[in-house]
Design a protein around this motif. Sequence first.
Motif, PDB file in Angstrom:
ATOM      1  N   UNK A 100      30.966  -7.014  -2.126  1.00 30.49           N
ATOM      2  CA  UNK A 100      32.808  -8.397  -3.069  1.00 30.49           C
ATOM      3  C   UNK A 100      32.500  -8.694  -4.254  1.00 30.49           C
ATOM      4  N   UNK A 101      32.234  -7.767  -4.689  1.00 32.53           N
ATOM      5  CA  UNK A 101      32.749  -7.793  -6.884  1.00 32.53           C
ATOM      6  C   UNK A 101      33.449  -6.630  -6.742  1.00 32.53           C
TER       7      UNK A 101
ATOM      8  N   UNK B 102      30.717 -15.666   6.059  1.00 34.08           N
ATOM      9  CA  UNK B 102      30.015 -16.008   4.307  1.00 34.08           C
ATOM     10  C   UNK B 102      31.028 -15.193   3.407  1.00 34.08           C
ATOM     11  N   UNK B 103      30.904 -14.092   3.649  1.00 29.68           N
ATOM     12  CA  UNK B 103      31.974 -13.162   2.086  1.00 29.68           C
ATOM     13  C   UNK B 103      32.795 -13.966   1.624  1.00 29.68           C
ATOM     14  N   UNK B 104      33.776 -14.528   2.618  1.00 35.74           N
ATOM     15  CA  UNK B 104      35.106 -15.675   1.473  1.00 35.74           C
ATOM     16  C   UNK B 104      34.288 -16.313   0.791  1.00 35.74           C
ATOM     17  N   UNK B 105      33.554 -17.222   1.649  1.00 33.78           N
ATOM     18  CA  UNK B 105      32.900 -18.050   0.889  1.00 33.78           C
ATOM     19  C   UNK B 105      32.012 -17.813  -0.605  1.00 33.78           C
ATOM     20  N   UNK B 106      31.206 -16.786  -0.597  1.00 31.40           N
ATOM     21  CA  UNK B 106      30.159 -15.883  -1.327  1.00 31.40           C
ATOM     22  C   UNK B 106      31.924 -15.479  -2.602  1.00 31.40           C
ATOM     23  N   UNK B 107      32.762 -15.265  -1.988  1.00 29.57           N
ATOM     24  CA  UNK B 107      33.724 -14.334  -2.779  1.00 29.57           C
ATOM     25  C   UNK B 107      34.358 -14.977  -3.960  1.00 29.57           C
ATOM     26  N   UNK B 108      34.458 -16.565  -3.062  1.00 29.49           N
ATOM     27  CA  UNK B 108      35.134 -17.331  -3.774  1.00 29.49           C
ATOM     28  C   UNK B 108      34.363 -18.250  -5.022  1.00 29.49           C
ATOM     29  N   UNK B 109      32.899 -18.488  -4.084  1.00 27.00           N
ATOM     30  CA  UNK B 109      31.950 -19.303  -5.116  1.00 27.00           C
ATOM     31  C   UNK B 109      31.755 -17.795  -6.509  1.00 27.00           C
ATOM     32  N   UNK B 110      31.651 -16.864  -6.252  1.00 27.29           N
ATOM     33  CA  UNK B 110      31.845 -15.910  -7.675  1.00 27.29           C
ATOM     34  C   UNK B 110      32.773 -15.721  -8.485  1.00 27.29           C
TER      35      UNK B 110
ATOM     36  N   UNK C  32      37.925  -6.860  -2.935  1.00 26.53           N
ATOM     37  CA  UNK C  32      37.345  -8.149  -3.680  1.00 26.53           C
ATOM     38  C   UNK C  32      39.048  -9.301  -4.770  1.00 26.53           C
ATOM     39  N   UNK C  33      37.969 -10.674  -3.651  1.00 30.05           N
ATOM     40  CA  UNK C  33      39.005 -11.952  -4.601  1.00 30.05           C
ATOM     41  C   UNK C  33      38.363 -11.855  -6.016  1.00 30.05           C
ATOM     42  N   UNK C  34      37.221 -11.222  -6.287  1.00 27.08           N
ATOM     43  CA  UNK C  34      36.792 -11.358  -7.180  1.00 27.08           C
ATOM     44  C   UNK C  34      37.044  -9.945  -8.399  1.00 27.08           C
ATOM     45  N   UNK C  35      37.484  -9.000  -7.429  1.00 28.97           N
ATOM     46  CA  UNK C  35      38.028  -8.024  -8.958  1.00 28.97           C
ATOM     47  C   UNK C  35      39.298  -7.828  -8.969  1.00 28.97           C
TER      48      UNK C  35
ATOM     49  N   UNK D 116      21.689  -6.637  -2.621  1.00 24.42           N
ATOM     50  CA  UNK D 116      22.834  -5.679  -3.559  1.00 24.42           C
ATOM     51  C   UNK D 116      23.739  -5.449  -3.153  1.00 24.42           C
ATOM     52  N   UNK D 117      23.721  -4.748  -1.156  1.00 26.01           N
ATOM     53  CA  UNK D 117      25.328  -4.197  -1.014  1.00 26.01           C
ATOM     54  C   UNK D 117      25.965  -5.240  -1.130  1.00 26.01           C
ATOM     55  N   UNK D 118      25.904  -6.151   0.068  1.00 26.55           N
ATOM     56  CA  UNK D 118      26.762  -7.215  -0.449  1.00 26.55           C
ATOM     57  C   UNK D 118      27.072  -7.833  -1.398  1.00 26.55           C
ATOM     58  N   UNK D 119      26.957  -7.501  -2.474  1.00 31.33           N
ATOM     59  CA  UNK D 119      26.876  -7.974  -3.940  1.00 31.33           C
ATOM     60  C   UNK D 119      27.724  -6.860  -4.310  1.00 31.33           C
TER      61      UNK D 119
END
Length: 177
Positions: A103-104, A41-49, A109-112, A97-100
């Motif tokens: 992930x960010x 789920x974290x990887x999926x959310x990271x890719x979405x973000x 983090x993929x995003x960072x 908030x903690x997950x965000x």
Amino acid sequence: MSQEFERAREWFRSGRRVDMGELAADLAISRATLHRRVGSRDRLLGEILWSLSSASITRLWPSCVGRGAAGVADFVSGYVRYANDSPPFRDFLRREPERALRLLTTRASVCQQRTTAKLAELLSEEVAAGRLVPPLPVPDLAYLLVRIGESFVYTDVITGDAPDAAKAHAAVTALLT
């Protein structure tokens, strides 16, 4: 992009929580199949973000006012403004908030990682064109600018203060001039 990713992204953009069990059921596949296809789920959310961030980065730089230090400050504050004005992003930040933050804002983090790399490319172009004299090596400066931006996106979660893109602009301007 996969059907699984697209559906999860639709849910995220609509403000719906991306739950792997519900997503698997909606797609008529097992959770195991979903995990094989998209990862955790974290990887999926990271890719979405990242997909949402990447689209904003692509639109943002050409519309920035000026180049050099002024353009970079406009870019960082514009990115902060985009995040602060994004209902799906703010919903996610309020809901998890903690997950965000994990992930960010972490190096893992993929995003960072990708945002820092994109900003390093932009900074390198400005340096090569003679429009910017970086106060730090470009990779370090890109990382610092991303962290400054994050500080003014997640302010409400970290300190309780309101997020403020103008403060990000002022901080980047102070650093680069």
